[in-house]
Motif scaffolding. Structure first.
Motif, PDB file in Angstrom:
ATOM      1  N   SER A 173      11.199   7.782  -4.132  1.00 27.90           N
ATOM      2  CA  SER A 173      10.528   7.912  -2.829  1.00 27.90           C
ATOM      3  C   SER A 173      11.521   8.136  -1.709  1.00 27.90           C
ATOM      4  N   ALA A 174      12.604   7.369  -1.753  1.00 29.91           N
ATOM      5  CA  ALA A 174      13.502   7.295  -0.599  1.00 29.91           C
ATOM      6  C   ALA A 174      14.757   8.136  -0.764  1.00 29.91           C
ATOM      7  N   GLY A 175      15.012   8.650  -1.969  1.00 28.07           N
ATOM      8  CA  GLY A 175      16.344   9.163  -2.265  1.00 28.07           C
ATOM      9  C   GLY A 175      16.577  10.649  -2.105  1.00 28.07           C
ATOM     10  N   LEU A 199       5.493  12.793   1.781  1.00 27.27           N
ATOM     11  CA  LEU A 199       4.327  11.889   1.855  1.00 27.27           C
ATOM     12  C   LEU A 199       4.762  10.463   2.201  1.00 27.27           C
ATOM     13  N   SER A 200       5.792   9.967   1.528  1.00 30.92           N
ATOM     14  CA  SER A 200       6.246   8.592   1.752  1.00 30.92           C
ATOM     15  C   SER A 200       6.593   8.360   3.222  1.00 30.92           C
ATOM     16  N   PHE A 201       7.284   9.322   3.829  1.00 26.85           N
ATOM     17  CA  PHE A 201       7.728   9.133   5.210  1.00 26.85           C
ATOM     18  C   PHE A 201       6.637   9.471   6.221  1.00 26.85           C
ATOM     19  N   ARG A 226      10.392   4.120  -9.061  1.00 24.33           N
ATOM     20  CA  ARG A 226       9.595   4.917  -8.115  1.00 24.33           C
ATOM     21  C   ARG A 226      10.149   4.806  -6.684  1.00 24.33           C
ATOM     22  N   SER A 227      10.588   3.608  -6.308  1.00 23.66           N
ATOM     23  CA  SER A 227      11.166   3.427  -4.961  1.00 23.66           C
ATOM     24  C   SER A 227      12.368   4.354  -4.745  1.00 23.66           C
ATOM     25  N   LEU A 228      13.186   4.493  -5.775  1.00 31.40           N
ATOM     26  CA  LEU A 228      14.371   5.347  -5.628  1.00 31.40           C
ATOM     27  C   LEU A 228      13.962   6.808  -5.455  1.00 31.40           C
ATOM     28  N   PRO A 253       1.741  -1.012  -3.231  1.00 30.67           N
ATOM     29  CA  PRO A 253       2.869  -1.330  -2.339  1.00 30.67           C
ATOM     30  C   PRO A 253       4.194  -1.326  -3.090  1.00 30.67           C
ATOM     31  N   SER A 254       5.247  -0.919  -2.394  1.00 30.04           N
ATOM     32  CA  SER A 254       6.586  -0.945  -2.972  1.00 30.04           C
ATOM     33  C   SER A 254       7.009  -2.389  -3.210  1.00 30.04           C
ATOM     34  N   LEU A 255       7.678  -2.618  -4.347  1.00 29.87           N
ATOM     35  CA  LEU A 255       8.134  -3.971  -4.692  1.00 29.87           C
ATOM     36  C   LEU A 255       9.424  -4.344  -3.967  1.00 29.87           C
ATOM     37  N   ILE A 256       9.964  -3.404  -3.218  1.00 28.72           N
ATOM     38  CA  ILE A 256      11.204  -3.715  -2.505  1.00 28.72           C
ATOM     39  C   ILE A 256      11.075  -3.476  -1.009  1.00 28.72           C
ATOM     40  N   LEU A 257      10.397  -2.382  -0.614  1.00 31.29           N
ATOM     41  CA  LEU A 257      10.275  -2.045   0.809  1.00 31.29           C
ATOM     42  C   LEU A 257       9.253  -2.932   1.500  1.00 31.29           C
ATOM     43  N   GLU A 258       8.153  -3.204   0.816  1.00 27.98           N
ATOM     44  CA  GLU A 258       6.993  -3.815   1.451  1.00 27.98           C
ATOM     45  C   GLU A 258       6.786  -5.274   1.024  1.00 27.98           C
TER      46      GLU A 258
HETATM   47  C1  OVM Z   1      10.010   2.430  -1.543  1.00 32.40           C
HETATM   48  C2  OVM Z   1      10.565   3.145  -0.340  1.00 32.40           C
HETATM   49  C3  OVM Z   1      11.790   2.774   0.178  1.00 32.40           C
HETATM   50  C4  OVM Z   1      12.256   3.400   1.335  1.00 32.40           C
HETATM   51  C5  OVM Z   1      11.499   4.376   1.951  1.00 32.40           C
HETATM   52  C6  OVM Z   1      10.271   4.736   1.398  1.00 32.40           C
HETATM   53  C7  OVM Z   1       9.303   5.663   3.364  1.00 32.40           C
HETATM   54  C8  OVM Z   1       9.804   4.127   0.267  1.00 32.40           C
HETATM   55  O1  OVM Z   1      10.527   1.393  -1.914  1.00 32.40           O
HETATM   56  O2  OVM Z   1       9.035   2.934  -2.104  1.00 32.40           O
HETATM   57  O3  OVM Z   1       9.492   5.697   1.979  1.00 32.40           O
END
Ligand code: OVM
Length: 403
Positions: free
Chosen positions: A241-243, A174-176, A237-239, A88-93
């Motif tokens: 994923s989302a950037g 994949l992330s989205f 990794r979060s950056l 799990p993401s340490l910021i999103l989740e």
């Molecule tokens: C993350 C993250 C943040 C925003 C979007 C995302 C949907 C992932 O923190 O990994 O993907």
């Protein structure tokens, strides 16, 4: 929203499938229907609730106590069904207070002040790309414009070495897609991203990042805040994923909007200081991220409708961004519009952490193009790119006129 004293009702339902191809291609008619159906609508197909009005989307996003992110912000429950391809993401989740601590580290690293360092690099890169595109005359605004810009400037700012373009586009997809059900879009994204999570993890380590980069600054800030090196690596990794995919979508939709509304491009050409607001208007009008989910922590009575505890609520940014209860002529693309209240970046504690850098990228490229391109012309139909939560285009053939 006030707790109601009226007896709760079962509430309206809709047979909408927000992951069917028709919705992914063009969600706006269905979103209008959802908004008209009620402030909160039950979707039996997925056993979830949905909010699509501006006021409700905003209120849910700001209420992290009752609408949690800790079970993930997708359809599935990450506490029982973890992703196979990442922790799990340490910021999103996560929710406050853990979220707050991690978010502070990222916010410090991605602050407008910290981002100033990259303005010049972005402008130089934008000018070089715009020169190449004008020389080409005809090109695919996805493969030749929207994809190359973020996938070059963003990893460079983050400090990644080597060519990470394909890996980052596959990882973003994949992330989205993972926000949605295990449909063919998610399966294709998993297939395309084979080996990519491992490669990304490698790029996020302190030793792999370039000195002076956002990535190193993030490692330093994380260490100063008492986080472990492993946690810092996960925040980087979060950056990644989302950037990238998000700004790719935004830039492709920007070109499409300017090709369809030449007078809007003329306004930006006449006053390039509009470039920044123009990009925000693209994000409002097209809402690249359709929406994320929250999970109720307790029984919630929302406008007389009972949502039991531990249930998923789909929070439709794209619905909010076209809500006539909030916006004057929401369907119009208007670069001079006041975009305050734009929920395309979310809102509340989890509002997009990369908003500043995303806006800088959009502004830099639109400005560079405004200085060179007289007008945009479609050379064929734009092709949608289907993804469970990130709208986008796979092909956008255009021709540019320039003196
Ligand atoms: C993350 C993250 C943040 C925003 C979007 C995302 C949907 C992932 O923190 O990994 O993907």
């Amino acid at each position: 929203m006030e707790l109601s004293t009226a007896p709760p009702t079962a509430g309206p339902t809709s047979d909408l499938d927000p992951f069917a191809d028709a919705f992914l291609v063009d969600p706006f008619p269905a979103l209008e229907e959802l908004r008209e159906t009620g402030p909160v609508v039950y979707l039996p197909r997925y056993d979830v609730w949905a909010v699509a009005r501006h006021q409700d989307v905003h209120a849910v996003l700001r209420d992290h106590r009752r609408f949690s992110s800790a079970a993930g912000v997708g359809l599935g429950d990450l506490t029982t069904d973890a992703y196979s391809w990442r922790r799990p993401s340490l910021i999103l989740e996560v929710d406050p207070p853990t979220h707050t601590a991690h978010r502070a580290v990222v916010a410090k690293t991605m602050s407008p002040r910290a981002m100033q360092t990259f303005q010049e690099v972005f402008d130089v890169e934008a000018a070089a790309l715009a020169d190449r595109l004008v020389a080409l005359g005809r090109f695919d605004a996805v493969a030749d414009l929207a994809e190359p810009f973020p996938s070059v400037v963003f990893p460079r700012a983050l400090g990644a070495e080597g060519d990470t373009r394909d890996a980052l586009l596959a990882y973003g997809s994949l992330s989205f897609n993972a926000i949605g059900p295990a449909n063919r879009h998610l399966e294709a994204a998993l297939e395309r991203a084979r080996g990519v999570p491992e490669l990304i993890a490698e790029k996020c380590r302190r030793e792999a990042l370039r000195p002076g980069s956002i990535g190193i600054a993030l490692h330093d800030a994380a260490a100063a805040a008492g986080l472990t090196e492993d946690q810092a690596t996960q925040l980087v990794r979060s950056l990644f994923s989302a950037g990238v995919d998000t700004t790719v979508s935004g830039l492709a939709f920007a070109v499409l909007a300017f090709a369809r509304h030449r007078e809007q491009w003329q306004l930006v050409r006449d006053d390039p200081s509009l470039a920044r607001n123009a990009f925000d208007e693209v994000v409002r009008h097209q809402s690249p991220v359709t929406g994320f989910f929250r999970t109720t922590t307790t029984e919630v009575v929302w406008d007389d409708v009972v949502i039991p505890a531990r249930r998923k609520v789909m929070v439709l940014f794209a619905g909010a961004n076209r809500d006539p209860r909030h916006w004057d002529r929401p369907e119009d693309f208007d670069v001079r519009r006041r975009t305050a209240g734009n929920l395309g970046y979310g809102a509340g504690a989890h509002v997009c952490a990369g908003m500043t850098i995303a806006r800088m990228e959009g502004e830099a490229l639109i400005r560079a193009l405004a200085a060179r391109v007289d007008s945009w012309h479609l050379e064929g139909d734009p092709e949608p790119r289907l993804n469970n939560s990130l709208r986008g285009l796979s092909r956008l053939p255009v021709r540019v006129r320039s003196q």
